[in-house]
Enzyme design. Sequence first.
Site, mmCIF file in Angstrom:
data_model
loop_
_atom_site.group_PDB
_atom_site.id
_atom_site.type_symbol
_atom_site.label_atom_id
_atom_site.label_comp_id
_atom_site.label_asym_id
_atom_site.label_seq_id
_atom_site.Cartn_x
_atom_site.Cartn_y
_atom_site.Cartn_z
ATOM 1 N N LYS A 1 0.398 -0.943 -0.460
ATOM 2 C CA LYS A 1 -0.036 0.252 -0.335
ATOM 3 C C LYS A 1 0.955 1.409 0.746
ATOM 4 C CE LYS A 1 -4.585 -1.642 0.899
ATOM 5 N NZ LYS A 1 -5.683 -2.378 2.057
ATOM 6 N N ARG B 1 -3.429 -10.059 4.657
ATOM 7 C CA ARG B 1 -4.215 -10.055 2.802
ATOM 8 C C ARG B 1 -2.983 -9.550 2.509
ATOM 9 N NH1 ARG B 1 -6.177 -7.355 -0.603
ATOM 10 N NH2 ARG B 1 -7.267 -7.708 -2.518
HETATM 11 N N1 PMM Z 1 -7.612 -4.005 0.260
HETATM 12 C C1 PMM Z 1 -7.276 -3.400 -1.480
HETATM 13 C C2 PMM Z 1 -8.578 -4.916 -1.274
HETATM 14 N N2 PMM Z 1 -9.285 -5.472 -0.229
HETATM 15 N N3 PMM Z 1 -9.986 -6.288 1.791
HETATM 16 C C3 PMM Z 1 -9.204 -6.473 3.067
HETATM 17 N N4 PMM Z 1 -10.089 -6.922 3.711
HETATM 18 N N5 PMM Z 1 -8.513 -5.845 3.477
HETATM 19 C C4 PMM Z 1 -8.076 -4.425 2.641
HETATM 20 O O1 PMM Z 1 -6.851 -4.109 2.930
HETATM 21 C C5 PMM Z 1 -7.970 -4.326 0.766
HETATM 22 C C6 PMM Z 1 -9.177 -5.160 0.019
HETATM 23 C C7 PMM Z 1 -6.720 -3.093 -1.671
HETATM 24 O O2 PMM Z 1 -5.732 -3.580 -2.391
HETATM 25 P P1 PMM Z 1 -4.923 -4.007 -3.770
HETATM 26 O O3 PMM Z 1 -5.782 -3.612 -4.522
HETATM 27 O O4 PMM Z 1 -3.430 -4.102 -3.199
HETATM 28 O O5 PMM Z 1 -5.196 -5.540 -3.475
#
Ligand code: PMM
Length: 282
Positions: free
Chosen positions: A213, A253
Amino acid sequence: MGVVNVTPDSFSDGGQWYGAAAAIGHGLDLVAAGADIVDVGGESTRPGAQRVSAEEELRRVRPVITELVKAGVVVSVDTMRAQVAEFALEAGVSLVNDVSGGLADPHMPRLVAKAGVPYVVMHWRGHSHDMDKRAVFQDVVVEVRDELAQRIDAVTAEGVDPSTIVLDPGLGFSKLPGWQGPDAHNWELLVSLREVAHIGGRDFPVLVGASRKRHLGTLLAAPDGTPRPFTETDDATVAVTALAAAGGAWCVRVHRVPANADAVRVAAAWRAAAAARAQRRQ
Ligand code: PMM
């Protein structure tokens, strides 16, 4: 939890796993590398992202979820839409990951309640196209906890069993990426995971999504202030994983599994040793 973004434009891995075959292969690789859960999403939530249609989101995730479940993988669906979650639940996903915590689609909580699966309720203040302008906090930890408490009330009123709820502070979602001063929203949340998830006398499990992030790129910026590219923040992600897991996170995650899986095991040993010492001293 390993991430499979079946999108052309996700922040961290946009386009890499856009085709179904590549996405399925990547999901299987994540499991082989140590992921307990594979999170499949078909809509990018990167800052500034516009929404895709439900049909397009379904088109992206359908074959990937179907094949991974068939292969015996524990799959989570990353969606804000009840229509997509409904397909995924029928296909056999084990968990619904709703970054809007039930705010984006009013039908979601009831659907998840009926399925009885774990429900990730993330802190969210609005869709990604303008979420940064909602990153206004007096005390980020108190406000995120209070807003999550409101979501718990709302989703339990729709029938969700509180014991199935997993909370997520929503790193990067309406949170500024700074690392010092009043903009250090993500860092303040990371050091306060237990406080954020202690609501109504209950300690909810916490999911942390720090991987790749913006706050990591900002922390590791070059001397001229240029943020470190997200592809070069995987080592920092591993450091956050170890600290967050030692600090009580239930799940992280992440995009790159092997080193993060090791970090989780280090943190588990760390916590076990701390607990053993504490017990011996009693
Ligand atoms: N961040 C992203 C997508 N889904 N779900 C949860 N539960 N928590 C998060 O922080 C989260 C998520 C965005 O991240 P990406 O596009 O880099 O995968």
